[in-house]
Design a protein around this motif. Sequence first.
Motif, PDB file in Angstrom:
ATOM      1  N   GLU A  91     -58.995  40.388  -9.531  1.00 28.20           N
ATOM      2  CA  GLU A  91     -58.847  39.015  -9.055  1.00 28.20           C
ATOM      3  C   GLU A  91     -60.039  38.147  -9.423  1.00 28.20           C
ATOM      4  O   GLU A  91     -59.886  36.936  -9.649  1.00 28.20           O
ATOM      5  CB  GLU A  91     -58.590  39.034  -7.547  1.00 28.20           C
ATOM      6  CG  GLU A  91     -57.185  39.549  -7.238  1.00 28.20           C
ATOM      7  CD  GLU A  91     -56.975  39.965  -5.796  1.00 28.20           C
ATOM      8  OE1 GLU A  91     -57.715  39.460  -4.929  1.00 28.20           O
ATOM      9  OE2 GLU A  91     -56.070  40.795  -5.538  1.00 28.20           O
ATOM     10  N   THR A  92     -61.220  38.740  -9.528  1.00 32.52           N
ATOM     11  CA  THR A  92     -62.393  37.984  -9.967  1.00 32.52           C
ATOM     12  C   THR A  92     -62.222  37.509 -11.399  1.00 32.52           C
ATOM     13  O   THR A  92     -62.464  36.336 -11.727  1.00 32.52           O
ATOM     14  CB  THR A  92     -63.671  38.845  -9.845  1.00 32.52           C
ATOM     15  OG1 THR A  92     -63.868  39.182  -8.471  1.00 32.52           O
ATOM     16  CG2 THR A  92     -64.882  38.087 -10.364  1.00 32.52           C
ATOM     17  N   GLY A 101     -58.495  31.367 -14.870  1.00 31.49           N
ATOM     18  CA  GLY A 101     -58.128  30.166 -14.123  1.00 31.49           C
ATOM     19  C   GLY A 101     -56.856  30.337 -13.314  1.00 31.49           C
ATOM     20  O   GLY A 101     -56.201  29.346 -12.954  1.00 31.49           O
ATOM     21  N   ALA A 102     -56.497  31.574 -12.984  1.00 31.07           N
ATOM     22  CA  ALA A 102     -55.267  31.855 -12.241  1.00 31.07           C
ATOM     23  C   ALA A 102     -55.404  31.411 -10.783  1.00 31.07           C
ATOM     24  O   ALA A 102     -56.494  31.406 -10.212  1.00 31.07           O
ATOM     25  CB  ALA A 102     -54.943  33.341 -12.298  1.00 31.07           C
ATOM     26  N   ALA A 103     -54.274  31.068 -10.214  1.00 31.66           N
ATOM     27  CA  ALA A 103     -54.244  30.717  -8.791  1.00 31.66           C
ATOM     28  C   ALA A 103     -54.031  31.953  -7.930  1.00 31.66           C
ATOM     29  O   ALA A 103     -54.566  32.045  -6.818  1.00 31.66           O
ATOM     30  CB  ALA A 103     -53.136  29.701  -8.530  1.00 31.66           C
ATOM     31  N   GLU A 104     -53.224  32.908  -8.435  1.00 31.20           N
ATOM     32  CA  GLU A 104     -52.883  34.098  -7.666  1.00 31.20           C
ATOM     33  C   GLU A 104     -52.776  35.311  -8.587  1.00 31.20           C
ATOM     34  O   GLU A 104     -52.646  35.178  -9.808  1.00 31.20           O
ATOM     35  CB  GLU A 104     -51.531  33.915  -6.938  1.00 31.20           C
ATOM     36  CG  GLU A 104     -51.476  32.754  -5.964  1.00 31.20           C
ATOM     37  CD  GLU A 104     -52.313  32.982  -4.713  1.00 31.20           C
ATOM     38  OE1 GLU A 104     -52.652  34.156  -4.440  1.00 31.20           O
ATOM     39  OE2 GLU A 104     -52.618  31.994  -4.015  1.00 31.20           O
ATOM     40  N   TYR A 160     -52.730  34.734 -26.701  1.00 31.15           N
ATOM     41  CA  TYR A 160     -52.360  33.375 -27.066  1.00 31.15           C
ATOM     42  C   TYR A 160     -52.384  32.382 -25.912  1.00 31.15           C
ATOM     43  O   TYR A 160     -52.024  31.224 -26.079  1.00 31.15           O
ATOM     44  CB  TYR A 160     -50.977  33.374 -27.724  1.00 31.15           C
ATOM     45  CG  TYR A 160     -50.969  34.114 -29.037  1.00 31.15           C
ATOM     46  CD1 TYR A 160     -51.737  33.667 -30.111  1.00 31.15           C
ATOM     47  CD2 TYR A 160     -50.232  35.283 -29.196  1.00 31.15           C
ATOM     48  CE1 TYR A 160     -51.755  34.350 -31.310  1.00 31.15           C
ATOM     49  CE2 TYR A 160     -50.243  35.975 -30.402  1.00 31.15           C
ATOM     50  CZ  TYR A 160     -51.011  35.506 -31.448  1.00 31.15           C
ATOM     51  OH  TYR A 160     -51.037  36.197 -32.645  1.00 31.15           O
ATOM     52  N   SER A 161     -52.773  32.826 -24.741  1.00 30.93           N
ATOM     53  CA  SER A 161     -52.872  31.940 -23.588  1.00 30.93           C
ATOM     54  C   SER A 161     -53.943  32.454 -22.652  1.00 30.93           C
ATOM     55  O   SER A 161     -54.223  33.658 -22.604  1.00 30.93           O
ATOM     56  CB  SER A 161     -51.527  31.873 -22.851  1.00 30.93           C
ATOM     57  OG  SER A 161     -51.653  31.146 -21.640  1.00 30.93           O
ATOM     58  N   LEU A 162     -54.542  31.557 -21.888  1.00 27.80           N
ATOM     59  CA  LEU A 162     -55.441  31.980 -20.821  1.00 27.80           C
ATOM     60  C   LEU A 162     -54.674  32.701 -19.727  1.00 27.80           C
ATOM     61  O   LEU A 162     -55.238  33.496 -18.973  1.00 27.80           O
ATOM     62  CB  LEU A 162     -56.159  30.753 -20.242  1.00 27.80           C
ATOM     63  CG  LEU A 162     -57.255  30.146 -21.139  1.00 27.80           C
ATOM     64  CD1 LEU A 162     -57.514  28.698 -20.765  1.00 27.80           C
ATOM     65  CD2 LEU A 162     -58.525  30.969 -21.053  1.00 27.80           C
ATOM     66  N   SER A 163     -53.370  32.455 -19.637  1.00 26.30           N
ATOM     67  CA  SER A 163     -52.505  33.120 -18.664  1.00 26.30           C
ATOM     68  C   SER A 163     -51.927  34.387 -19.288  1.00 26.30           C
ATOM     69  O   SER A 163     -52.344  34.814 -20.363  1.00 26.30           O
ATOM     70  CB  SER A 163     -51.382  32.174 -18.246  1.00 26.30           C
ATOM     71  OG  SER A 163     -50.439  32.045 -19.308  1.00 26.30           O
ATOM     72  N   GLY A 187     -52.609  26.757 -11.931  1.00 27.67           N
ATOM     73  CA  GLY A 187     -51.616  27.072 -10.918  1.00 27.67           C
ATOM     74  C   GLY A 187     -50.749  28.276 -11.223  1.00 27.67           C
ATOM     75  O   GLY A 187     -49.773  28.530 -10.503  1.00 27.67           O
ATOM     76  N   PHE A 188     -51.067  29.036 -12.248  1.00 25.15           N
ATOM     77  CA  PHE A 188     -50.221  30.168 -12.622  1.00 25.15           C
ATOM     78  C   PHE A 188     -50.636  31.442 -11.880  1.00 25.15           C
ATOM     79  O   PHE A 188     -51.721  31.529 -11.303  1.00 25.15           O
ATOM     80  CB  PHE A 188     -50.270  30.409 -14.139  1.00 25.15           C
ATOM     81  CG  PHE A 188     -51.650  30.707 -14.683  1.00 25.15           C
ATOM     82  CD1 PHE A 188     -52.118  32.012 -14.750  1.00 25.15           C
ATOM     83  CD2 PHE A 188     -52.472  29.672 -15.145  1.00 25.15           C
ATOM     84  CE1 PHE A 188     -53.380  32.292 -15.250  1.00 25.15           C
ATOM     85  CE2 PHE A 188     -53.735  29.946 -15.650  1.00 25.15           C
ATOM     86  CZ  PHE A 188     -54.191  31.254 -15.697  1.00 25.15           C
TER      87      PHE A 188
END
Length: 557
Positions: free
Chosen positions: A450-451, A458-461, A492-495, A506-507
């Motif tokens: 989670e850290t 930049g995740a929310a959850e 290809y994404s931070l998510s 918010g992801f």
Amino acid sequence: MIKSDLEIAHASKMRPISEIASKLGIAHDDLRPYGKYVAKLPLKLIDQEKLKGKKLILVTAITPTKSGEGKTTVSIGLSEGLNILGVKTAVVLREPSLGPVFGMKGGAAGGGYSQVLPMESINLHFTGDFAAVEKAHNLLSALLDNHIHSQKNTLNIDPRKIIWKRVMDMNERALRDIVIGLGGSAQGIPRESGFDITAASEVMAALCLSNDLMDLKEKLGNIIIGYTYQDEPVRAHQLKAQGAMAALMKHTIMPNLVQTIEGNPAIIHGGPFANIAQGSNSIIATKMGLSLADFVVTEAGFASDLGGEKFLDLKCQYGNLKPDVAVIVATIRALKSHAGMPYEELKNPNSQAVKDGLPNLDKHIENMKHFMLTPVVAINKFATDSEEEINAVLAHCDKMGVKVALSEGWEKGGNGCLDLAQTVKEAAESGMSNFTPLYHFDWSIEQKIETVARKIYGAAEVEYSVKAKQQIKLFNKIGLDKLPICIAKTQYSLSDDPQLINKPTGFTIKIREFDIAAGAGFIIPIAGTIMRMPGLPSKPAAENIDIDAEGNITGLF
């Protein structure tokens, strides 16, 4: 007419490897030559005392795009520029895999006038390091199946819980999932298995996180190959595999010395994936560079959220390394791509699209500051970049108080990276960085995940599947919870969704399951689908590669 990378490499005059070694103070008798232009370096050249006061430069990047960012080219050009400034510098890189060489991406020897030589040798087999990793890995596979067949499975291994596959250094989708042991009782026990590409092997990851041959042998012995019917882990040392595996790696553990186009030293060693492993060259190679040079420029795979984070949290903590500067490579084309501009239009000037893509750069700058590192942005310049577009990035970085410089190493070699080299040199010598890892190994598995997810992605959850929760309980039970994490997700994404470009917010990061690399020394939380065995594209690069009667290779980039 623009020359190909191979044509530029062929036109360059290579120096004997002993001449390159002398720049690092290496005696001829300490070299293990592989022909005239390549040599292995014995581990006795690493001197912990000499590491003090040396400068380590990490080259990372913004989120990758189809257009490519050029970290290796920037790393080599920066090294050339620092040497022109009179700084004794070595560039330390990963070895290329044959998968990308024959597939779509290409090699990993730099490009244009910022290359390492001999580029054909480096991209094709090199000194056989990948082959040795492959053989050591597959030896363990053979010993495992032989134990079940010939030794009546005295270790009580559950064939349904075997996690150890086989590897080969080639893109081959047909081997991802296979059934082995068919053909009757003499052929073994039928079971499902498969192949990964060699760069995805835990043996490769272990090699690159080892400090010496005995450390590597211990890591190989700790590899978990599966579980018993009672869910107890079965390790390679229980099959008495580690000695023979390490014997195959006797020469592989030594880093390789080559040269840049401008005749400066380059050390190349190892090549783990940046998705499911640490994605950087070996601790041994980096310490070798720091023992022999004053500045070391090294890169980590993909962007700061993948290779960069793993370099800093895994490799640096295991190797007791302290980087001084983080160079973040950005391209005008990639920034426009993150703004949603179609690939076929990226060559068209559009300064507004550049500005719209800058939040992605901002996040990677923020990521390096999380580690208390001084960031320097390198704009890897392409011929299609307009002055207005470049000025938009320069002005943005200036407004943020972040140092920035152009990198024109592809076109001009070291002379095209002098401003970048001077900027990096000043940042490294300023003492502004105070490298601090993001987490401690003794934190809980969930706290570590989670850290990274919240601070770096930049995740929310963070969500865990039922299977992932069960695996966490198992890891806690068998004492693996204190290992660092190596999150596998899309580059290809931070998510964990490749469609969420630029700087999504918010992801939720969804951890669907875990892999384990207990030998190499990390846990792999898997978010999304990660391909361990790539396939060839519809038009593989291999179709363009040829050789004539004199041994001259063509078509290699």
